[in-house]
Scaffold this motif. Sequence first.
Motif, PDB file in Angstrom:
ATOM      1  N   SER A 171       0.832  -1.205   0.000  1.00 44.18           N
ATOM      2  CA  SER A 171       0.000   0.000   0.000  1.00 44.18           C
ATOM      3  C   SER A 171       0.867   1.257   0.000  1.00 44.18           C
ATOM      4  O   SER A 171       0.546   2.242  -0.669  1.00 44.18           O
ATOM      5  CB  SER A 171      -0.925  -0.009   1.223  1.00 44.18           C
ATOM      6  N   VAL A 172       1.959   1.231   0.730  1.00 39.54           N
ATOM      7  CA  VAL A 172       2.912   2.346   0.726  1.00 39.54           C
ATOM      8  C   VAL A 172       3.476   2.542  -0.673  1.00 39.54           C
ATOM      9  O   VAL A 172       3.584   3.676  -1.167  1.00 39.54           O
ATOM     10  CB  VAL A 172       4.039   2.097   1.744  1.00 39.54           C
ATOM     11  N   LEU A 173       3.844   1.453  -1.319  1.00 42.17           N
ATOM     12  CA  LEU A 173       4.390   1.544  -2.674  1.00 42.17           C
ATOM     13  C   LEU A 173       3.367   2.134  -3.634  1.00 42.17           C
ATOM     14  O   LEU A 173       3.709   2.962  -4.494  1.00 42.17           O
ATOM     15  CB  LEU A 173       4.848   0.160  -3.138  1.00 42.17           C
ATOM     16  N   ALA A 174       2.107   1.733  -3.495  1.00 44.04           N
ATOM     17  CA  ALA A 174       1.061   2.302  -4.351  1.00 44.04           C
ATOM     18  C   ALA A 174       0.920   3.802  -4.113  1.00 44.04           C
ATOM     19  O   ALA A 174       0.763   4.586  -5.062  1.00 44.04           O
ATOM     20  CB  ALA A 174      -0.270   1.592  -4.089  1.00 44.04           C
ATOM     21  N   ASP A 175       0.988   4.223  -2.856  1.00 49.29           N
ATOM     22  CA  ASP A 175       0.870   5.649  -2.537  1.00 49.29           C
ATOM     23  C   ASP A 175       2.024   6.451  -3.127  1.00 49.29           C
ATOM     24  O   ASP A 175       1.823   7.502  -3.740  1.00 49.29           O
ATOM     25  CB  ASP A 175       0.831   5.847  -1.021  1.00 49.29           C
ATOM     26  N   ILE A 176       3.244   5.968  -2.936  1.00 44.90           N
ATOM     27  CA  ILE A 176       4.384   6.756  -3.406  1.00 44.90           C
ATOM     28  C   ILE A 176       4.450   6.740  -4.930  1.00 44.90           C
ATOM     29  O   ILE A 176       4.874   7.734  -5.550  1.00 44.90           O
ATOM     30  CB  ILE A 176       5.702   6.281  -2.750  1.00 44.90           C
TER      31      ILE A 176
END
Length: 582
Positions: A171-176
Motif C-alpha cells: 500500500s505504501v508503494l502504491a501511494d508513493i
Amino acid sequence: MKRIYSIPVAIAVLVIGCTKSDFLDRDTKDSIDGKNFFNTATDLQVYTNGFYEMLPNYTLYTDEDSKSDNLIPLSVDARVKGTRLIPPTNANTKWQWEDLRSINFFLQNYQKCPDEAAKLKYGGVARFFRAYFYYEKVKTYGDVPWYGKVLVANDPDLYKGRDSRKLVMDSVLADINFAVANIPKEVKLNEITAYTALLLKARICLFEGTFRKYHELGDYEKFLTEAASAASELIKSPYKLFSTGGAATAYRELFARNDQDATETILARDYNTTYGRQSVGYLMTSPTAGVYGIPKDMIDSYLMKDGTRFTDQPNYQTKGFYEEMQNRDPRLTQTTPGPDFAVYKETTREPVNLSITTTGYRVIKGLPTRDQWGSLNSYNDIIIFRFAEALLVLAEAKAELGALDQADLDNSINKLRARAGMPNLSLAAANANPDPFLKSWYPNIEKAVVNKGVILEIRRERRIELFNEGLRWDDLMRWKEGLKLMKPMVGMYFPGLGAFDFNNDGKTDVFLRTDNTTAAPAGTTSIINVNQKKLTNNTSGNFNPMSGTPCTFSEDEDRDYYYPIPTEDLTLNPNLKQSLKW
C-alpha cells in the motif's frame, strides 16, 4: 527563499488538535467541514501545507545519529544501550495516529474540487505523506494496522489487529507511485515535488528490500528493483552534486551555508532571521548541551587520500591525532576538526577544545558561523532530501540484486568520490579484496551471495557521505547488524598522560592529568581530568564515553529490531498483539 509551510493555526486546531484517546473515532464535525471546504486549489494547498510539519526539523542534524553508533552524546540513548522499556502510554512514542487521520480526511474530501490539475498535485502530496507516515511506522513496529479511510464511531476497524507487513508496504508503494506520477516535476527547494517523491520512494524501497533480504522475510527483489529504478530516474533529473569550492570545502559548504539552493538539495527546511531560528550551532559547541563525539571506528573508516585503507596501516589504532589526520579523504576534516581547523567563514586556527565532545572528535558538519552558536540562534537551512542519496541507493540496490557493473559505480559512488577528490572505486578490486575491518562490523554480509566486497565499500561510502543526516540507525536495522552496537564505541587515543601537540606547531594544545592541580604548559587550550573523562586503561588508551554503560542489544537481538507498543493501546484494543518478543 520560501519556507516549508506551516498550517494556519485555526486549521491546525481543527485538523490535528484531537487527543490520543479520541483521534480514531472523532466525528467530522470536529474537523474542517468537508461540505464547505476543499472547493478550490487554494483549499487543497492550505490543507496539505499542514502535512509538512511531519518532516524533520533541525534535530535531524544530531538527534537521530546520536541514537546510533555514529555519535555518542553525554547521555547514551536507551535503544543504543538496549534498555528500552514498554511505555505505559503513547506519549513521546511513534505509536501516534493523528497525522494519518488528517491525511485520510483530505483524501476522503479533496475530489470535490473542480480543478483537475490541483487534485492530481495535492492528492499526490497527501499520498506522499501517507507513504512517509507508514514507512516510519513499519520501520519502528514492523506489522501495523493499515487505515486507508477516516474511521468513525462504531467502525469495526477501530479495533483491528496488525495487518501484514506485505499488505502495508504494498500500500505504501502504491501511494508513493501515485505521488511520483501526479505531483509536477518541478525544482522547488521547500515544496514536495515529483523529485522529492522519487527520492522518498528510493529510500523506502531500499530499506524494505534490504530488510527483507537480511531478515530473511522473502520477496525482496521487487523492492530493490523499484529502489534502483527510482534512483536511476532521479539521476536523470536537473539535480547534480554541489561542488562550489572544490574538494577541500564543497562538502562542508553544502551544510554550513545559511541558504540552500536547488543544485543538490531537493528539499530543505528553511530557517532565517525573520521567520525562525534553530539550535544546531548551540548543540555542536555547548559544553553542557549536545557534547557529541564521533567514535574512533567512524574516523578509522575514512580512506587515505590515495584510496588505500587507513586500517591497513600498521598500528593505526594507536596513531596520534595529528598523524591520523594526514592525507585522508577530505570529507574527514569537513566533518570533524582537523589540525588546522578554522570556524566556518573564518581564517584563524580555532583553539583545540575537547570539553565539547565525548570522544575528542567533535562535529562540524552543519556547523554555521560563530554568531549562530547561541541557543535558538542558528538559521542555516536543514537539508531533508538531497541528490547524493540517490547515487548511494542506486549502487546499493544494484549490488544487492547482483546487477551492479562498473558503469553503475561510475554513475553513482564515483561521482561522490570525485566531488571529494578521491580515486574511483573499482568493482573488481573491491570484490577481490573485501575490507576485513568493515567485515568485522557487518558479519551478516555473508547473506549477500555476490558483491560482498563492493557492498562493504558502498556501506563505507554511505556512512561517510550521509553522516549525521539521521539514517544510520535505519541502516543497521535493515542490514540486521544491530550487534554492531556491541562493538567498542571509544574515542581518541592517548599513549599516556601529559602534553599533546595537535597541530604540530611545537605548542601544547591538550593536557591530560589525573587531578585538577598538576600544571599544564602555558597556552594549553584543553586541559582534561581523566578521572572525569575516562580512558580505557585509566591513564592511557582511548577516551571511553561508554564506561559504565554497556550495550545489551544482543540479549534478545530479534526483539530489539522493533519497538514495543504502549501498554495502554494494547489494553484499549485487545486485537493488537505486542511486538516480537517484547
